[in-house]
Design an enzyme around this catalytic site. Structure first.
Site, short mmCIF file in Angstrom:
data_model
loop_
_atom_site.label_atom_id
_atom_site.label_comp_id
_atom_site.label_asym_id
_atom_site.label_seq_id
_atom_site.Cartn_x
_atom_site.Cartn_y
_atom_site.Cartn_z
CG HIS A 189 0.00 0.14 2.58
ND1 HIS A 189 0.38 1.27 3.10
CD2 HIS A 189 -0.13 -1.20 3.31
CE1 HIS A 189 1.06 1.04 4.08
NE2 HIS A 189 0.73 -0.37 4.69
CD GLU A 235 2.25 -5.51 8.06
OE1 GLU A 235 2.50 -6.84 7.96
OE2 GLU A 235 3.11 -4.57 7.69
#
Length: 194
Positions: A14, A85
């Protein structure tokens, strides 16, 4: 020869967030992209448009979903929970130097993570996703995820060992390509910026 040797997996981190900029561990906190992070994500679009992906998956976190959308693949993406994550537990939102003031020599790669995931947990999650992807018919795959998870995924892909991830740097909005050299899993490109 491995029947899946034509597979290419594009790992895309990202774009920038306030916490990625400051070095704060961002696992379960859903931090939005900064203006710079949105520009980084848009810069991915021309590169990714030149590829024909038959499977696009994104982490459930907003920063990954928005990066995927701004990169031009949002309408084709499916949320894949395993792409989230690392869960940093009690260290969420803290920087490594801040943690080391209390726990000298602390490292996400080697230290216990109370109330979170350890390296073996994240490696197991990466391996489960690799197995799932190789069981599909997809040959060109895009994964939108996060720095530490992507590093572990790349290590698990190449060596079957998540600890190699400590040696793989991944910048915001960077792309990496995994695939095969003949019938051996390989890292084809790593940490490419558009």
């Amino acid at each position: 020869m491995n029947m899946k040797s034509g597979v290419q997996i594009w790992l895309i981190r990202h774009g920038e967030t306030e916490w990625s900029k400051s070095g704060q561990h961002t696992g379960t906190t859903d931090i939005p992209l900064t203006d710079e992070g949105r520009k980084q994500a848009q810069a991915l679009a021309p590169v990714l448009a030149s590829r024909s992906f038959d499977l696009v998956l994104t982490s459930p976190m907003g920063r990954a979903i928005e990066t995927c959308r701004l990169a031009g693949l949002g309408d084709r993406a499916t949320v894949e929970p395993e792409l989230h994550e690392w869960n940093y537990g009690i260290y969420e939102g803290r920087t490594t130097p801040d943690i080391r003031a209390e726990v000298p020599d602390w490292s996400v790669w080697t230290s216990p993570i109370p109330q979170g995931e350890n390296l073996a947990d994240v490696g197991g999650r990466a391996q489960a996703l690799i197995d799932k992807l190789l069981a599909t018919q997809a040959t060109n795959i895009a994964l939108f995820s996060h720095a530490h998870f992507s590093r572990v995924f790349g290590a698990q892909w190449a060596m079957g060992s998540p600890s190699l991830g400590a040696h793989l740097v991944m910048d915001t909005a960077a792309m990496s390509v995994l695939g095969f050299e003949r019938d051996v899993r390989a890292i084809i490109k790593w940490n490419l910026l558009p």
